[in-house]
Scaffold this active site. Sequence first.
Site, PDB file in Angstrom:
ATOM      1  N   SER A 124       8.239  -9.222  -5.949  1.00 55.34           N
ATOM      2  CA  SER A 124       7.402  -8.034  -5.881  1.00 55.34           C
ATOM      3  C   SER A 124       8.306  -6.867  -5.489  1.00 55.34           C
ATOM      4  O   SER A 124       8.949  -6.902  -4.440  1.00 55.34           O
ATOM      5  CB  SER A 124       6.316  -8.246  -4.815  1.00 55.34           C
ATOM      6  OG  SER A 124       5.568  -7.079  -4.638  1.00 55.34           O
ATOM      7  N   LYS A 150       7.113  -8.226 -10.578  1.00 55.61           N
ATOM      8  CA  LYS A 150       5.897  -7.452 -10.272  1.00 55.61           C
ATOM      9  C   LYS A 150       6.334  -6.124  -9.700  1.00 55.61           C
ATOM     10  O   LYS A 150       7.204  -6.072  -8.836  1.00 55.61           O
ATOM     11  CB  LYS A 150       5.058  -8.240  -9.268  1.00 55.61           C
ATOM     12  CG  LYS A 150       4.082  -7.436  -8.427  1.00 55.61           C
ATOM     13  CD  LYS A 150       3.136  -8.386  -7.687  1.00 55.61           C
ATOM     14  CE  LYS A 150       2.740  -7.834  -6.326  1.00 55.61           C
ATOM     15  NZ  LYS A 150       1.927  -8.805  -5.553  1.00 55.61           N
ATOM     16  N   LYS A 152       4.961  -2.410  -8.005  1.00 56.98           N
ATOM     17  CA  LYS A 152       3.820  -1.742  -7.370  1.00 56.98           C
ATOM     18  C   LYS A 152       3.556  -0.440  -8.126  1.00 56.98           C
ATOM     19  O   LYS A 152       4.506   0.273  -8.491  1.00 56.98           O
ATOM     20  CB  LYS A 152       4.149  -1.441  -5.910  1.00 56.98           C
ATOM     21  CG  LYS A 152       4.304  -2.686  -5.057  1.00 56.98           C
ATOM     22  CD  LYS A 152       2.957  -3.343  -4.811  1.00 56.98           C
ATOM     23  CE  LYS A 152       3.079  -4.492  -3.821  1.00 56.98           C
ATOM     24  NZ  LYS A 152       1.773  -5.107  -3.521  1.00 56.98           N
ATOM     25  N   ASP A 177       0.909  -4.275  -9.578  1.00 58.66           N
ATOM     26  CA  ASP A 177      -0.044  -4.426  -8.459  1.00 58.66           C
ATOM     27  C   ASP A 177      -0.380  -3.039  -7.922  1.00 58.66           C
ATOM     28  O   ASP A 177       0.501  -2.302  -7.476  1.00 58.66           O
ATOM     29  CB  ASP A 177       0.601  -5.286  -7.357  1.00 58.66           C
ATOM     30  CG  ASP A 177      -0.353  -5.584  -6.200  1.00 58.66           C
ATOM     31  OD1 ASP A 177      -1.518  -5.130  -6.231  1.00 58.66           O
ATOM     32  OD2 ASP A 177       0.083  -6.281  -5.252  1.00 58.66           O
ATOM     33  N   GLU A 202      -2.902  -6.418 -10.925  1.00 58.58           N
ATOM     34  CA  GLU A 202      -3.422  -6.976  -9.683  1.00 58.58           C
ATOM     35  C   GLU A 202      -4.175  -5.914  -8.892  1.00 58.58           C
ATOM     36  O   GLU A 202      -3.694  -4.796  -8.721  1.00 58.58           O
ATOM     37  CB  GLU A 202      -2.223  -7.516  -8.876  1.00 58.58           C
ATOM     38  CG  GLU A 202      -2.581  -8.179  -7.555  1.00 58.58           C
ATOM     39  CD  GLU A 202      -1.350  -8.745  -6.831  1.00 58.58           C
ATOM     40  OE1 GLU A 202      -0.278  -8.872  -7.474  1.00 58.58           O
ATOM     41  OE2 GLU A 202      -1.460  -9.037  -5.635  1.00 58.58           O
ATOM     42  N   ASP A 227      -6.619  -9.795  -5.579  1.00 61.18           N
ATOM     43  CA  ASP A 227      -5.911 -10.130  -4.339  1.00 61.18           C
ATOM     44  C   ASP A 227      -6.861  -9.806  -3.181  1.00 61.18           C
ATOM     45  O   ASP A 227      -7.632 -10.660  -2.727  1.00 61.18           O
ATOM     46  CB  ASP A 227      -4.596  -9.316  -4.289  1.00 61.18           C
ATOM     47  CG  ASP A 227      -3.819  -9.431  -2.982  1.00 61.18           C
ATOM     48  OD1 ASP A 227      -4.332 -10.016  -2.026  1.00 61.18           O
ATOM     49  OD2 ASP A 227      -2.679  -8.912  -2.898  1.00 61.18           O
ATOM     50  N   LYS A 251      -3.570 -15.885  -0.967  1.00 59.88           N
ATOM     51  CA  LYS A 251      -2.748 -15.710   0.230  1.00 59.88           C
ATOM     52  C   LYS A 251      -3.386 -16.525   1.342  1.00 59.88           C
ATOM     53  O   LYS A 251      -4.576 -16.346   1.637  1.00 59.88           O
ATOM     54  CB  LYS A 251      -2.669 -14.233   0.633  1.00 59.88           C
ATOM     55  CG  LYS A 251      -1.826 -13.397  -0.313  1.00 59.88           C
ATOM     56  CD  LYS A 251      -1.761 -11.953   0.104  1.00 59.88           C
ATOM     57  CE  LYS A 251      -0.939 -11.153  -0.904  1.00 59.88           C
ATOM     58  NZ  LYS A 251      -1.077  -9.705  -0.716  1.00 59.88           N
ATOM     59  N   GLY A 279       2.385 -12.942  -1.358  1.00 61.83           N
ATOM     60  CA  GLY A 279       3.240 -12.831  -0.182  1.00 61.83           C
ATOM     61  C   GLY A 279       2.839 -11.653   0.675  1.00 61.83           C
ATOM     62  O   GLY A 279       2.177 -10.726   0.194  1.00 61.83           O
TER      63      GLY A 279
HETATM   64  O1  OSB Z   1      -0.463  -6.775  -2.368  1.00 63.83           O
HETATM   65  O2  OSB Z   1       0.730  -8.479  -2.705  1.00 63.83           O
HETATM   66  C1  OSB Z   1       0.485  -7.469  -2.039  1.00 63.83           C
HETATM   67  C2  OSB Z   1       3.177  -6.984   0.633  1.00 63.83           C
HETATM   68  C3  OSB Z   1       2.419  -6.502   1.672  1.00 63.83           C
HETATM   69  C4  OSB Z   1       1.076  -6.291   1.490  1.00 63.83           C
HETATM   70  C5  OSB Z   1       0.478  -6.594   0.262  1.00 63.83           C
HETATM   71  C6  OSB Z   1       1.223  -7.107  -0.782  1.00 63.83           C
HETATM   72  C7  OSB Z   1       2.601  -7.267  -0.598  1.00 63.83           C
HETATM   73  C8  OSB Z   1       3.515  -7.713  -1.652  1.00 63.83           C
HETATM   74  C9  OSB Z   1       4.811  -8.302  -1.199  1.00 63.83           C
HETATM   75  O3  OSB Z   1       3.321  -7.526  -2.838  1.00 63.83           O
HETATM   76  C10 OSB Z   1       4.995  -9.715  -1.570  1.00 63.83           C
HETATM   77  C11 OSB Z   1       6.192 -10.281  -0.855  1.00 63.83           C
HETATM   78  O4  OSB Z   1       7.291 -10.116  -1.358  1.00 63.83           O
HETATM   79  O5  OSB Z   1       6.027 -10.880   0.230  1.00 63.83           O
HETATM   80 MG    MG Z   2      -1.358  -7.642  -4.064  1.00 66.28          MG
END
Ligand code: OSB
Ligand code: MG
Length: 359
Positions: A124, A150, A152, A177, A202, A227, A251, A279
């Site tokens: 991510s 992925k 953001k 995401d 996402e 999510d 999660k 994550g």
């Molecule tokens: O939306 O998946 C998410 C990190 C913090 C809060 C929300 C998210 C995330 C990530 C990071 O996308 C995933 C990771 O590398 O741990």
């Molecule tokens: Mg997410």
Amino acid sequence: MPLVQFFETSFGRTYSRDIILVEVESGGISGWGEVVAGENPFYNEEWTDSAWLILRDFVAPRVLGFEFAAAADVASRSAHIRGHNMARGGLEAAVWDLEARMLGVPLWKHIGGGDRREIPCGVSIGIQDSVDQLLGKIDTELKAGYQRIKIKIKPGWDLDIIRQVRKRFPAIKLMADANSAYTLADIDRLRALDEFYLMMIEQPLAHDEIIDHVKLQAALQTPVCLDECIRSAHQAEQAIRMGACRIINIKLGRVGGFTEAKRVHDVAREHNVPVWCGGMLEAGVGRAHNIALSTLPGFVLPGDVSASKRYWERDIIQPAVEVTPRGTIEICDEPGFGYEVDRARIREITVREETLNIT
Ligand code: OSB
Ligand code: MG
């Protein structure tokens, strides 16, 4: 714990993590869990300090000294608490680890996993200061072997960015995401993403909004993955049956631990909805739990579970989590979550500690 690189989502930038670890002890054996709540109540309502109080004042008193037949019974002892799944889940996962260690079996086996000896990994990548920086990071992660990327997105960092990523990397597994940054008023903008054949988008809409996701999914070719919206198996079932999503990110903390995570997985599987493990910028304990979870049969898509060194100079487990050149993490056969907790390292960076005993 300072992150080796900052992480930016549509709700803000994180430079370092304040992490709560839970150690549960019974019969001279310890189990460990990690509370994955963030430093602010922006991803969901929880944050480090709320989790501390909920654990101390409401969860631990219901668990300490209670005779459990199995770790599977722990979640229901605090199910009367509204919300705060991450606080509850940190302790619940620690008891699963404890039980696996007491039985001398790997945690992945104990939760019913083991369908795969190595789990497929993605990364991510947060919002960057420039597109060049983003393209450079994607290149680095692909060279390290990661199977999917992925990125953001948020309004203003979306279509133009993805167009440039696709131009440079036309054939990679790519997804986006939004962390709830859009509303249905943005439907044309979101529909324009179809052109880039993403694996999924996402959580485009609000964290508590199922019905608008139904409308959006009906208008998109791109699969919607939820999510934030999915906090229980019941919500997963409703979302799937209503057509709000075609994929679910599970999660552990967001759903309150292994018992509920397994239920979400089972519901998705019954409906042929693929899942993957999300994550929360975990340290080693949470990362190890995610690896175990990812061995359940329905976790067929690469998750956001990646190498320790992407986050930490030095992790709190040994060895650090490593990723193979094929973009996978190999599972271990040691009892419990399979890594050694680095107590000396944890002691060095601990700023607050509380021991609760049976009274
Ligand atoms: O939306 O998946 C998410 C990190 C913090 C809060 C929300 C998210 C995330 C990530 C990071 O996308 C995933 C990771 O590398 O741990
Ligand atoms: Mg997410």
